[in-house]
Motif scaffolding. Structure first.
Motif, PDB file in Angstrom:
ATOM      1  N   ILE A  30      -6.585 -27.106 -13.341  1.00  0.00           N
ATOM      2  CA  ILE A  30      -6.682 -26.656 -11.950  1.00  0.00           C
ATOM      3  C   ILE A  30      -6.944 -25.155 -11.947  1.00  0.00           C
ATOM      4  O   ILE A  30      -6.267 -24.396 -12.658  1.00  0.00           O
ATOM      5  N   PHE A  88      -9.353 -24.466  -4.219  1.00  0.00           N
ATOM      6  CA  PHE A  88      -8.553 -25.209  -5.197  1.00  0.00           C
ATOM      7  C   PHE A  88      -9.518 -26.152  -5.918  1.00  0.00           C
ATOM      8  O   PHE A  88     -10.068 -27.067  -5.303  1.00  0.00           O
ATOM      9  N   ALA A  90     -10.153 -28.696  -9.168  1.00  0.00           N
ATOM     10  CA  ALA A  90      -9.579 -29.507 -10.241  1.00  0.00           C
ATOM     11  C   ALA A  90     -10.700 -30.113 -11.071  1.00  0.00           C
ATOM     12  O   ALA A  90     -11.761 -30.452 -10.545  1.00  0.00           O
ATOM     13  N   LEU A 105      -4.607 -32.030  -4.398  1.00  0.00           N
ATOM     14  CA  LEU A 105      -4.944 -30.631  -4.126  1.00  0.00           C
ATOM     15  C   LEU A 105      -4.451 -30.214  -2.735  1.00  0.00           C
ATOM     16  O   LEU A 105      -3.983 -29.090  -2.548  1.00  0.00           O
TER      17      LEU A 105
END
Length: 387
Positions: A30, A88, A90, A105
């Motif tokens: 992440i 964010f 990932a 998320l």
């Protein structure tokens, strides 16, 4: 749902098929990216390390991916959400249910916002350790784990926001955010250099793409060819901030269904320039049915949405501005149990409280009829006071 680790996840998995997909799926990394593409935080989740170059690839293609929550890169599947300017991101190399990654998320963003009292670049950097600890508890070896805020609060204490605000009010804040804004009306390709008298006070600098890094790294001099018009040349923080120039002393007492309010605002330390545009505002609690507030200086307005604003302007020399009055609580309430957050605004022209000073601005080729100059300004930013 029991996992192989014996620990419990809060994400709902309803069917055996979803359970099998969950067991065979995992996130590998992440990243938290700023609105300029800077990697603010990297959390590797498995033994397979994801290189940061994936972020560079993602940011180069960002214009094409703005509305896509799931992206297939040449090497990874990427999942993204954007909250308050923070991306964010990932990554995984195995197929997995996209909604599970996106939901996780979203949970991460919600938890961080709840813990930090908001979500922005500075809050993430100021609370880096707490953010990292939260991710440690929320995901284990790539699998979502504990995502309920109440459970997380039992394991990781949230930052003490009250003490942070008090440190600002009492003048003990350790740094301040600042910007160097430029307005260029030069023709052609002018080559400029800007130097500071005390660059050692700066930290966490971020530069406009036009700035050349080598002169700054070697001599702390900004060398650049400016774009036309107004732009932000750089942003920064300082290592030590002078005392906050204003003090705010709010007091609220309540009994028998009535609250008494008193707020004093004054000058803590003379910054050498006039403090202007001073405002004081707060949201009346929902349990307040009516308010009767007045001041000995400035004007007080209460809007229909229960926002109270006290416009002070400048501090007079012959008295200390004071806001006072009463709040009536709804029937059946004896005392006020929810206290408002007070927001203070001000502006100081001609001075920077950070102490940063520009030494000179030079042009390699000086055009005719040139005007160059610079000025400083301090604004309050987010100046909150809590009881």
């Amino acid at each position: 749902m029991e996992e192989a680790t014996g620990r419990r996840s809060n994400l709902p998995i309803r069917s055996e098929r979803e359970r099998e997909q969950y067991r065979s799926s995992m996130l590998q990394c992440i990243f938290l990216l700023s609105d300029s593409g800077e990697v603010m935080l990297e959390k590797q989740l498995t033994g397979h390390r994801v290189d940061r170059s994936i972020c560079a690839w993602f940011w180069d293609q960002a214009d094409s991916f703005k509305s896509l929550p799931v992206i297939a890169s040449p090497t990874h599947y990427l999942f993204q959400i954007v909250r308050d300017g923070i991306t964010f991101l990932a990554c995984t190399q195995v197929e997995m249910p996209p909604l599970m990654a996106i939901e996780f998320l979203c949970r991460v963003a919600d938890v961080l916002s709840d813990y930090l009292g908001g979500l922005n670049e500075d809050l993430v950097k100021d609370n880096f350790i707490i953010v990292y600890e939260l991710l440690d508890e929320m995901i284990d070896n790539g699998f979502p784990l504990t995502t309920e805020p109440n459970i997380l609060r039992e394991m990781i204490a949230p930052p003490n926001l009250v003490s942070k605000m008090l440190s600002v009010v009492t003048g003990n804040a350790s740094n301040i955010y600042g910007e160097v804004q430029m307005s260029s009306q030069l023709t052609g390709f002018p080559d400029l250099t800007l130097s500071f008298a005390n660059p050692s006070v700066l930290e966490d600098m971020r530069f406009h793409p036009c700035v050349r890094f080598r002169p700054w790294e070697s001599h702390q001099v900004l060398s650049f060819v400016p774009p036309d018009g107004q732009f932000k040349l750089m942003s920064y923080r300082v290592k030590k901030l002078k005392n906050t120039p204003l003090y705010v002393k709010p007091q609220i007492t309540s009994d028998s269904g009535t609250c008494r309010v008193s707020v004093l605002v004054g000058i803590r330390s003379d910054p050498g320039k006039t403090i202007e545009s001073i405002t004081f505002s707060f949201q009346l609690p929902h349990c307040v049915s009516s308010a009767d507030l007045s001041s000995n200086h400035g004007t007080v307005t209460i809007l229909s949405n229960k926002t109270c604003t006290w416009t002070i302007g400048r501090i007079p020399s012959d008295k200390t501005p004071c806001l006072s009055g009463t709040l009536a609580l709804e029937t059946g309430l004896e005392r006020l149990h929810v206290y408002p957050t007070f927001k203070v605004g001000f502006k100081i022209m001609g001075i920077a409280l950070s102490g940063l000073r520009i030494e000179k601005l030079d042009l390699k080729t000086i055009p005719p009829r040139l005007y160059k100059g610079f000025r400083a300004q301090t604004r309050s930013g987010e100046f909150d006071v809590r009881l």
